[in-house]
Design a protein around this motif. Structure first.
Motif, short mmCIF file in Angstrom:
data_model
loop_
_atom_site.label_atom_id
_atom_site.label_comp_id
_atom_site.label_asym_id
_atom_site.label_seq_id
_atom_site.Cartn_x
_atom_site.Cartn_y
_atom_site.Cartn_z
N ALA A 47 73.56 22.07 50.06
CA ALA A 47 73.52 20.96 49.11
C ALA A 47 72.49 21.29 48.04
O ALA A 47 71.64 22.16 48.23
N PRO A 48 72.53 20.57 46.90
CA PRO A 48 71.56 20.86 45.84
C PRO A 48 70.14 20.39 46.16
O PRO A 48 69.21 20.70 45.42
N SER A 49 69.96 19.65 47.25
CA SER A 49 68.63 19.20 47.64
C SER A 49 68.54 19.16 49.16
O SER A 49 69.53 18.92 49.85
N LEU A 50 67.34 19.42 49.68
CA LEU A 50 67.06 19.11 51.07
C LEU A 50 66.80 17.62 51.17
O LEU A 50 66.50 16.96 50.19
N HIS A 51 66.92 17.07 52.40
CA HIS A 51 66.55 15.67 52.56
C HIS A 51 65.31 15.57 53.43
O HIS A 51 64.77 16.58 53.91
N LYS A 104 71.03 27.01 45.68
CA LYS A 104 69.81 27.79 45.94
C LYS A 104 68.78 27.58 44.85
O LYS A 104 67.60 27.36 45.13
N GLU A 105 69.21 27.62 43.61
CA GLU A 105 68.29 27.42 42.48
C GLU A 105 67.71 26.01 42.51
O GLU A 105 66.53 25.81 42.19
N SER A 106 68.52 25.04 42.87
CA SER A 106 68.06 23.65 42.90
C SER A 106 67.06 23.41 44.02
O SER A 106 66.12 22.62 43.87
N LEU A 107 67.23 24.10 45.15
CA LEU A 107 66.33 23.91 46.29
C LEU A 107 64.92 24.41 46.00
O LEU A 107 63.94 23.88 46.53
N LYS A 240 68.14 9.65 57.28
CA LYS A 240 69.43 9.04 57.01
C LYS A 240 69.27 7.52 57.00
O LYS A 240 68.63 6.95 57.87
N THR A 241 69.84 6.87 55.99
CA THR A 241 69.80 5.42 55.92
C THR A 241 71.23 4.93 55.69
O THR A 241 72.17 5.72 55.49
N ALA A 242 71.40 3.61 55.71
CA ALA A 242 72.73 3.04 55.46
C ALA A 242 73.22 3.40 54.06
O ALA A 242 74.42 3.40 53.80
N ASP A 243 72.29 3.71 53.18
CA ASP A 243 72.66 4.01 51.79
C ASP A 243 72.79 5.50 51.53
O ASP A 243 73.03 5.92 50.41
N GLY A 244 72.60 6.33 52.57
CA GLY A 244 72.75 7.77 52.40
C GLY A 244 71.45 8.51 52.68
O GLY A 244 70.47 7.94 53.13
N ASN A 249 64.83 16.16 46.02
CA ASN A 249 64.88 16.46 44.59
C ASN A 249 64.96 15.17 43.79
O ASN A 249 65.74 14.27 44.12
N GLU A 250 64.19 15.11 42.71
CA GLU A 250 64.17 13.90 41.88
C GLU A 250 65.52 13.60 41.27
O GLU A 250 65.87 12.44 41.03
N ALA A 251 66.33 14.63 41.01
CA ALA A 251 67.65 14.42 40.42
C ALA A 251 68.57 13.65 41.36
O ALA A 251 69.50 12.96 40.92
N GLN A 252 68.32 13.75 42.66
CA GLN A 252 69.14 13.04 43.65
C GLN A 252 68.53 11.70 44.08
O GLN A 252 69.25 10.81 44.54
N LEU A 253 67.21 11.57 43.96
CA LEU A 253 66.54 10.33 44.39
C LEU A 253 65.26 10.17 43.59
O LEU A 253 64.43 11.06 43.55
N SER A 254 65.11 9.02 42.95
CA SER A 254 63.94 8.80 42.08
C SER A 254 62.66 8.69 42.91
O SER A 254 62.70 8.31 44.09
N PRO A 255 61.50 9.00 42.32
CA PRO A 255 60.22 8.82 43.03
C PRO A 255 60.03 7.37 43.51
O PRO A 255 59.46 7.15 44.58
#
Length: 418
Positions: A47-51, A104-107, A240-244, A249-255
């Protein structure tokens, strides 16, 4: 009473709750006390980001470097082409080479928040296992490495055994994964004198297999150490949450949303998560986790700000904390809330309420939006939504130039016409 580790590295990992399994505690402790550990953890590029579920292993690399040892981040440009079967009930979707390269570049951007990279003795390295796996000659690999693997033993590994017991298909390409991961360890030992592999407890079988392959192929002594796979006190899988997924990465989830995730930690998890996911001193953590009643919420804010500071920096963490304070404590509209832009002409024509909440990411589908409206969970500009056929128009835009959408009391998104 157990003997306290002599090395600062193992002492920190033990006291903060990182250790689940270890191959030779005395051997690792001895190397760490001489700043002689060169340890790696592998991360596939699926994926483009780790969680946030990967954060516990990243923190182990952080503490490894902090205590004077050398960390290696191994990106799985090669192994991602195969797919790790560990913990999976079905075959992972095979990704294209270009997708793997993009991921890979995104990670890469996350690791620099936790590690110092460079050419120094303890500076971190980032390596791609495609450097050696992509050019492997299959026949030579089978002769040099494959002959050391026992199929009987491979069938006992959890990643294989659990699939077979549940009569779920395990492809031959997945069956090869543990060979490639073990070979990674041998290559890193030969190339960089690596002597420790770390990872989650679901990787224990693969790690032990790598240690054994190193012994058979004549490397120096190799070691393994795993951390627990975390769940919350209520049994939910960490990250993992009900919302995903809670992406790093900030592009996938805001601070702000990242800060809110930690702010919503269950009371019983506050101290444990502070030890694992922040660098707050242990005596301060002990004081905070002892707080009771409403005071535990103050501890959660400290956890949220400390964790967000590590990932996104002090400025972003402070901004997220202030946005939350204005929104929840002062009842003000904080314009730093997550914002989604919508074309002004859509509002002029009337934007359906179902589409608006899905587009804002507060719900995942029209049917979920309808359910939440029926349950009274959704609001527009702090007013409950009653009609799932309602439309947002320009008249809903407030003096701040936005429309505030809310799911419950804690999740808010601003729609901004452009």
């Amino acid at each position: 009473m157990p003997t306290r580790p002599k090395s600062e590295f193992l002492d920190i990992l033990t006291s903060r709750g990182f250790i689940h399994q270890v191959s030779d505690e005395n051997g690792i402790d001895d190397l760490a006390s001489k700043n002689g550990l060169i340890a790696y953890i592998g991360y596939d590029c699926t994926a483009p980001s780790l969680h946030v579920g990967s954060l516990i292993s990243i923190m182990m690399l952080h503490w490894l470097q902090h205590t004077g040892n050398k960390p290696i981040v191994l990106l799985g440009g090669g192994t991602t082409r195969v797919g790790d079967p560990s913990g999976k009930d079905e075959t992972r979707a095979l990704r294209s080479i270009s997708e793997i390269e993009d991921n890979k570049e995104s990670l890469k951007q996350v690791f620099s928040r936790f590690l110092q990279f460079g050419d120094g003795k303890t500076d971190a390295l980032m390596i791609d296992n495609a450097d050696w796996l992509a050019s492997l000659n299959y026949i030579e690999f089978l002769r040099d490495a494959g002959r050391h693997f026992s199929v009987n033993r491979m069938l006992t590994m959890d990643s294989v055994r659990l699939r077979l017991e549940r009569e779920q298909e395990l492809s031959f390409i997945e069956f090869n994964y543990m060979l490639l991961q073990a070979y990674d360890y041998v290559e890193l030992a030969r190339r960089l004198d690596c002597n420790l592999q770390m990872g989650g407890s679901d990787q224990w079988g693969n790690i032990v297999t790598g240690i054994d392959l190193g012994r058979r192929m004549g490397t120096h002594q190799l070691y393994g150490l795993t951390c627990p796979l975390l769940t919350t006190s209520s049994g939910a899988k960490m990250g993992k949450t009900a919302d995903g997924a809670i992406w790093l990465n900030e592009a996938q989830l805001s601070p702000y949303d990242y800060w809110q995730f930690w702010r919503n930690t269950e009371d019983a998890d506050v101290g444990r998560f502070m030890r694992l996911f922040t660098n707050l001193p242990l005596d301060e953590i002990a004081r905070l986790e002892a707080l009771g009643g409403a005071e535990i919420n103050e501890a959660k804010k400290i956890l949220a700000t400390a964790a967000t500071t590590l990932l996104h920096g002090q400025e972003a963490a402070a901004k997220a904390a202030e946005t939350a304070r204005l929104t929840f404590e002062k009842g003000k509209l904080a314009t730093d809330l997550p914002t989604v832009e919508v074309p002004a002409n859509e509002l002029s024509a009337g934007l359906g309420i179902l589409d608006a909440f899905v587009r804002a990411g507060l719900t995942s589908s029209n049917s979920e939006t309808r359910r939440q409206i029926k349950g009274g969970a959704l609001k527009v500009n702090d007013q409950s939504v009653k009609d799932d056929k309602a439309k947002l128009t320009g008249s809903d835009v407030g003096d701040d130039g936005v429309i505030k959408l809310s799911f419950g009391k804690k999740r808010h998104v601003l729609l901004r016409p452009v």
